[in-house]
Design an enzyme around this catalytic site. Structure first.
Site, mmCIF file in Angstrom:
data_model
loop_
_atom_site.group_PDB
_atom_site.id
_atom_site.type_symbol
_atom_site.label_atom_id
_atom_site.label_comp_id
_atom_site.label_asym_id
_atom_site.label_seq_id
_atom_site.Cartn_x
_atom_site.Cartn_y
_atom_site.Cartn_z
ATOM 1 N N ARG A 160 17.803 -16.268 42.406
ATOM 2 C CA ARG A 160 18.422 -15.228 41.891
ATOM 3 C C ARG A 160 17.654 -13.750 41.638
ATOM 4 N NH1 ARG A 160 20.996 -19.612 40.364
ATOM 5 N NH2 ARG A 160 18.594 -20.299 40.264
ATOM 6 N N THR A 161 16.676 -13.813 41.034
ATOM 7 C CA THR A 161 15.754 -12.408 40.653
ATOM 8 C C THR A 161 15.405 -11.895 42.164
ATOM 9 O OG1 THR A 161 14.767 -13.764 38.758
ATOM 10 C CG2 THR A 161 13.670 -11.695 39.305
ATOM 11 N N LYS A 173 -6.792 -14.251 54.375
ATOM 12 C CA LYS A 173 -7.991 -13.605 54.962
ATOM 13 C C LYS A 173 -9.035 -13.278 53.816
ATOM 14 C CE LYS A 173 -5.580 -11.679 58.773
ATOM 15 N NZ LYS A 173 -5.392 -10.360 59.390
ATOM 16 N N ARG A 187 6.772 -11.058 41.582
ATOM 17 C CA ARG A 187 6.905 -11.839 40.752
ATOM 18 C C ARG A 187 5.510 -12.902 41.023
ATOM 19 N NH1 ARG A 187 11.555 -16.818 39.807
ATOM 20 N NH2 ARG A 187 12.034 -15.040 38.336
ATOM 21 N N HIS A 212 9.529 -11.858 31.380
ATOM 22 C CA HIS A 212 10.351 -11.597 32.263
ATOM 23 C C HIS A 212 11.368 -10.302 31.771
ATOM 24 C CE1 HIS A 212 12.993 -12.315 35.811
ATOM 25 N NE2 HIS A 212 13.318 -13.674 35.591
HETATM 26 C C1 NCD Z 1 13.806 -18.143 35.348
HETATM 27 C C2 NCD Z 1 12.435 -17.887 35.656
HETATM 28 O O1 NCD Z 1 11.994 -17.666 36.704
HETATM 29 O O2 NCD Z 1 11.711 -17.759 34.553
HETATM 30 N N1 NCD Z 1 14.805 -18.073 36.495
HETATM 31 C C3 NCD Z 1 14.942 -16.857 36.558
HETATM 32 O O3 NCD Z 1 14.424 -15.920 36.929
HETATM 33 N N2 NCD Z 1 16.466 -16.685 36.416
HETATM 34 C C4 NCD Z 1 13.995 -19.376 34.486
HETATM 35 C C5 NCD Z 1 13.528 -20.626 35.137
HETATM 36 O O4 NCD Z 1 12.919 -20.797 36.079
HETATM 37 O O5 NCD Z 1 13.767 -21.851 34.336
#
Ligand code: NCD
Length: 360
Positions: A85-86, A114, A135, A168
């Protein structure tokens, strides 16, 4: 004062408030690194802009206008931790505003294999892209990379799309937008009682959203988890310092009739020190069954950052209080709003909407 010119050690020594001050020095986010950089006024502005973009994108001329707003910019999606989703909602947000995107999702296919450092990788992305959305499993890495870029000749903005167990911020913004929309006709988020349930010790979405909720008046927060997964004392200290009423318990049943929002989370077993550690904790009492939903207020909402496991069975999806699918879609609009703000095109979008309304 922005991050540029600030030594790393000096930045690290700052508390969250002072960091926020640096990140928002220009009145818009220089980078999006942590929830604490957003105060009530900024949250209201992002939610309002997300709604403007959402409504404008419904019509073909509106969508066409939006798709040209940032057509001269490119965004890099640097996701070295799993994401559905993100990743997709940031990509869709970029598409809405016309940004083209590139991606690295697996460092096995990049020069990090590398031996290239993260710093050099990110500086490389900044040569080709105007925004980096990242991320990582390392806590604080987005901040470090933002600082590195801020000292370079291409100080492109960074959006933290999840850093370790810590932050997040964009998920927290979409959660706030979802809560605000859900409570639109019943007084907004002020005065509401939100319960977080599940793995609160390692869930970064919980930490970031709790920090944002502290911006609202008379909010109460309950943290419902088995002892092994209970919320960190740092979050409790932050909330209490902001005057938030907090309670910590392992009794989900007691909280269901009084909560206005129940924010479910999955067990974050990817962080286990030894494989199988989480499996030894009994979390069955922290699952929401259809009979539990019957005990909730008719106006309450059920949220989840997703992905889910057993804690929210699909039978609940059809209940009007189940908000997680709408929550996910809200993420696209909030991220588009955030990107528009970062590039300073928010006012132009609002002016365009006003002109259209007046038939200009
Ligand atoms: C979350 C995360 O990655 O922290 N997911 C997300 O971004 N919607 C929550 C999770 O992974 O449980």
């Amino acid at each position: 004062m922005s991050l540029s010119g600030l030594p790393w050690e000096a930045y690290q020594a700052l508390d969250a408030d002072a960091r926020a001050h640096h990140l928002m020095a220009s009145g818009r986010p220089e980078h999006v690194l942590m929830a604490q950089q957003f105060r009530r006024a900024e949250l209201d502005a992002i939610c309002a802009l997300a709604t403007e973009i959402r409504l404008l994108a419904k019509s073909q001329p509106g969508a066409l206008y939006l798709s040209q707003v940032l057509a001269h910019k490119r965004a890099m999606l640097y996701f070295t931790q799993p994401s559905t989703r993100t990743f997709l909602s940031h990509q869709a947000a970029c598409q809405i505003l016309g940004l083209q995107t590139g991606e690295v999702r697996d460092t096995a296919t990049s020069s990090e294999m590398k031996g290239e450092s993260r710093e050099d990788s990110v500086r490389t992305f900044s040569s080709y892209f105007d925004l980096i959305i990242m991320r990582t499993k390392e806590r604080g890495l987005a901040e470090r990379m933002a600082w590195v870029l801020s000292q370079s000749e291409r100080p492109v903005p960074i959006i933290n799309a999840g850093s370790g167990q810590d932050q997040h911020p964009t998920q927290a913004l979409l959660d706030i937008y979802t809560l605000q929309r859900s409570f639109e006709t019943c007084g907004g988020i002020d005065g509401k009682h939100i319960a977080f349930v599940g793995d609160l010790a390692r869930g970064r979405t919980v930490r970031s959203l709790a920090a944002l909720l502290a911006n609202y008046r008379d909010v109460s927060i309950s943290f419902i988890a088995p002892e092994a997964f209970q919320i960190g004392t740092d979050v409790l200290t932050l909330l209490r310092a902001c005057g938030v009423t907090v309670s910590v318990s392992d009794n989900l049943q007691a909280i269901l009739p009084v909560a206005d929002g129940v924010y479910m989370t999955r067990v974050q077993d990817e962080w286990d020190a030894e494989a199988g550690d989480s499996a030894r904790v009994d979390v069955s009492r922290f699952h929401l069954r259809p009979a539990d939903v019957d005990k909730m207020k008719p106006t309450a909402v059920i949220m989840h950052p997703l992905p889910r496991r057993e804690e929210v069975p699909p039978e609940i999806d059809h209940d009007p209080r189940a908000m997680y699918w709408r929550q996910m879609r809200n993420g696209m609009w909030v991220r588009a709003a955030l990107i528009a703000q970062i590039f300073g095109v928010d006012e132009a979008i609002c002016a365009h909407i006003r002109d259209q309304a007046h038939g200009a």
